[in-house]
Write an enzyme that holds these catalytic residues in place. Sequence first.
Site, PDB file in Angstrom:
ATOM      1  N   ASP A  32       7.309 -21.705  -6.235  1.00 46.34           N
ATOM      2  CA  ASP A  32       8.088 -21.553  -5.004  1.00 46.34           C
ATOM      3  C   ASP A  32       9.088 -22.692  -4.834  1.00 46.34           C
ATOM      4  OD1 ASP A  32       5.438 -20.575  -5.034  1.00 46.34           O
ATOM      5  OD2 ASP A  32       5.308 -20.435  -2.866  1.00 46.34           O
ATOM      6  N   ALA A  33       8.688 -23.849  -5.350  1.00 51.35           N
ATOM      7  CA  ALA A  33       9.527 -25.035  -5.185  1.00 51.35           C
ATOM      8  C   ALA A  33      10.921 -24.827  -5.753  1.00 51.35           C
ATOM      9  CB  ALA A  33       8.861 -26.238  -5.857  1.00 51.35           C
TER      10      ALA A  33
END
Lengths: 377, 377, 377
Positions: free
Chosen positions: C161-162
Amino acid sequence: MNKTILTLVAVVLLFNCSTAQKVAESQSINKSKVKSSMIKALEWQEAHPIIALAPTDWTNGAYYTGVARAHKTTKDMMYMAALKNQAYWNDWQTFDRIHHADDIAISYSYLYIDMNEGRKNFVDLEPTKKFLDAHLYEDDNWKAGTDKSEYGRTILWWWCDALFMAPPVLNLYAKHTNQPKYLDDMHKFYMETYNQLYDEEERLFARDMRFVWTGSEKDSKEPNGKKVFWSRGNGWVIAGLALILDDMPEDYKHRPFYEKLYKEMAAKILEIQPEDGLWRTSLLSPESYDYGEVSGSGFHTFALAWGINNGLVDKKHTSAVLKAWNAIAACQHDDGRVGWVQNIGAFPEPASYDSWQNFGTGAFLMAGSEVLKLKQI
Amino acid sequence: MNKTILTLVAVVLLFNCSTAQKVAESQSINKSKVKSSMIKALEWQEAHPIIALAPTDWTNGAYYTGVARAHKTTKDMMYMAALKNQAYWNDWQTFDRIHHADDIAISYSYLYIDMNEGRKNFVDLEPTKKFLDAHLYEDDNWKAGTDKSEYGRTILWWWCDALFMAPPVLNLYAKHTNQPKYLDDMHKFYMETYNQLYDEEERLFARDMRFVWTGSEKDSKEPNGKKVFWSRGNGWVIAGLALILDDMPEDYKHRPFYEKLYKEMAAKILEIQPEDGLWRTSLLSPESYDYGEVSGSGFHTFALAWGINNGLVDKKHTSAVLKAWNAIAACQHDDGRVGWVQNIGAFPEPASYDSWQNFGTGAFLMAGSEVLKLKQI
Amino acid sequence: MNKTILTLVAVVLLFNCSTAQKVAESQSINKSKVKSSMIKALEWQEAHPIIALAPTDWTNGAYYTGVARAHKTTKDMMYMAALKNQAYWNDWQTFDRIHHADDIAISYSYLYIDMNEGRKNFVDLEPTKKFLDAHLYEDDNWKAGTDKSEYGRTILWWWCDALFMAPPVLNLYAKHTNQPKYLDDMHKFYMETYNQLYDEEERLFARDMRFVWTGSEKDSKEPNGKKVFWSRGNGWVIAGLALILDDMPEDYKHRPFYEKLYKEMAAKILEIQPEDGLWRTSLLSPESYDYGEVSGSGFHTFALAWGINNGLVDKKHTSAVLKAWNAIAACQHDDGRVGWVQNIGAFPEPASYDSWQNFGTGAFLMAGSEVLKLKQI
């Protein structure tokens, strides 16, 4: 009722409220419908907060002035709830450019709350006082005429919009705190603007020095050769005059000046009202953008209705004002949005069915607040 | 379903939900309709924020207590989103008058969030703790009986509303932090109020000393000669009792006192329920304002439904509670607004179809949250 | 039109938008309907603010990235009003965990405002700069590999997700401030994540080290024996890639790496698109939760439409993208809520007709913003 619904349907289908205006020439209004239109406008605007620079900026100042006037007429607590809510989160602050009239407009709402909510220790007028004192009594480039811009910024209120932003606040502050000096100071600076921007022949205000004719070939002109008089710009002035007169002492020495100016402008605005009720954004060149613009029209309608309600405009003009209101109301979307509002600007520019701004909603509320008080013909 | 819609139409046409109550005497409810009415109430209220003094004031405290209870029953994240949002922007602060029970009511929502949201470093209960410690352990005029007002402010919680504002928070704080001393201190001050304001004969609370009969001719009376017992005032007490009992240890030594008091009041409230289901604002003088008032009725309905759900009220009263709920629900506008709510006050005053307040919405949500758990007859 | 209404009715009745997908397989869209669906989604979300930890958290970061993209395409001031409003009240702050990519996601919206609103002294990018410098250049446990958790937190961006949260912000900051070093640093950390989590065989990202196969029996598996590839997790990556490529210099030395990665993932995402247009939450085990999930699907749809619009995906896939959009649009409730969004999580979990989150609305807006630019077949 059916007629009104048909009108709204027509607006939606045609994406053009000027088309609807022909249908809306009825000379009466349903006051409970006016009230519900106003509440819907409030609800939509509260659900769509918008800032230019901050929640304390002039756009919100004008909007919440409209909310205050709507509350003054209707006493509906929906308006007071919105007023208190914004004031609380704004911490009763003005915006921060102390020599810019725009940045004190929000204080009209703070003063209104303080004059109408009995609670102790709720309203804080200290930031308003600080701003006003700095605004009036501290030096700056505009006052000194040392501003380097070419806009003619040689006076404190060098653009006509300023006459809505600061003078009504000064006038109300003088009344509320019983300090007439603020009113005298208001008058001093008002006269500077009047002398610089008021066109006695046309009985309208140039927006700023760029639009004042000097006899040069470079003077700004509309395609039809006429001077540029911006509808909203003049709306700011005449609506501001109504606000000022509403709270100015009856025996104030300079009151006759404001009444005379108001009457001159009101007569002119009525003379040039387009057939369908809504003023175009360029007052002397309606063909430039040939459809009604709602922020200017809202301010004119507010001012004219106020004049009728207060004996400064003949009641025979009631039908013209009702026509204007009905045309304005036809520009409101089903969900409450007030459309056909010219965006932030300084001279005539386009609007559209969808275009909106908080100050347009403010103008709508101001208009409704005085239309509600009209005795119908 | 059609019947309910007809009811709502009737309400709108007649501007009077008491008329609708006759239609609403059905003894069953549609739970998914209850849930959607509650969500609509929440959405309307969130879109119409209102403060008396601040977003942390008791009006919001009562509202968000209702939101918390609605979440407790339904687990719908709409409620938790609203709870967290207000808490974040309030920075977990109480309001600031440390000896005023009103100003800690908001902490019920903060405690609820902390007990139901696992996230670390999110909730800050420090301001709550500081308030509670000052509230309980610092001296003040009320406690000392040196207050100069004529209201009889000789105890900490000198008005019956206070029993909703502070005790449920103390009770929940004691439970959540496992510090029974807060519960013991709550009991001490609760007894002072009980001794001063509870009318054992009528099994109702006087709002404050102004309404306690002393045998003097000056005693306040309703036109019918009866004592003034305010519906919402007693609603605060009995709803507060349900909140307290819900989280009080089963074996707490003073629990029997609270259960007895709850049962006495519940029986009385049931006895005097008007035919159409909704309590009038003056409980013993229903003819004073002869229509249902929703904030008081909502708190009564919450408390009674809670009693049935927890075995303190006989199930045979379920139909009375359902009738009350259906009548309350008929006072909700199509857009979600909960109407017929008496405004901020301290004794019976009028309400109307349009009148609303955040704590009225809170009462609506509290009522719905327990009605949803009722086993229907 | 009727068909769409029927579709929505079907959705409501069946509480399942996957059912509706069969109806929604039309290969064209009505662009004004897309626009109005997007505005309704915005209005609903603005009326339902939600935070995980703060208004500056990643959930709002993702949402306002969607709002920014919607504004970029449509120029509708409704989006800019919302963007400025949140930024003002957030005081242009990031959230506060300087080594957590999540906490800088909100700055995408701040950068967008600064690049599109000419006003001086309005946007404050100083907090963004401070965060980015600390994030990139200060040591921490994750970078040092000294984090004690079992999640394999040995790199800065240890979860996929980062790659949506921080890299697009770094890329845009590098462009806006003309400081290519931020892009180089982005690339360095991007490669670490790519090397650790990208599955070259499946052309998808594991969410974090818990889902990377090591050959052990303890490797996490779906019931069908396949690897766990989370739809939203991969949505974060591919949508992030589209955002990055959109603002990365055409001649940037590492651009081919990002284009190649984007194309590989886009091809895979297209290959595994379910018949009804919506991706399941477990990409290789669609039967685990056999209905479309809207946040992942929204990000995929955004990324694929962007690829078609920018020549990285063949136009022949337009119908697949339109099918996806129509299926997503059928998951929107009548009031604007975007449903079927999996809640905050880290791997495949259920969604429902009612489930929503701000980042789901963000994905919806991002998808719409690129679908609007598609040339229809």
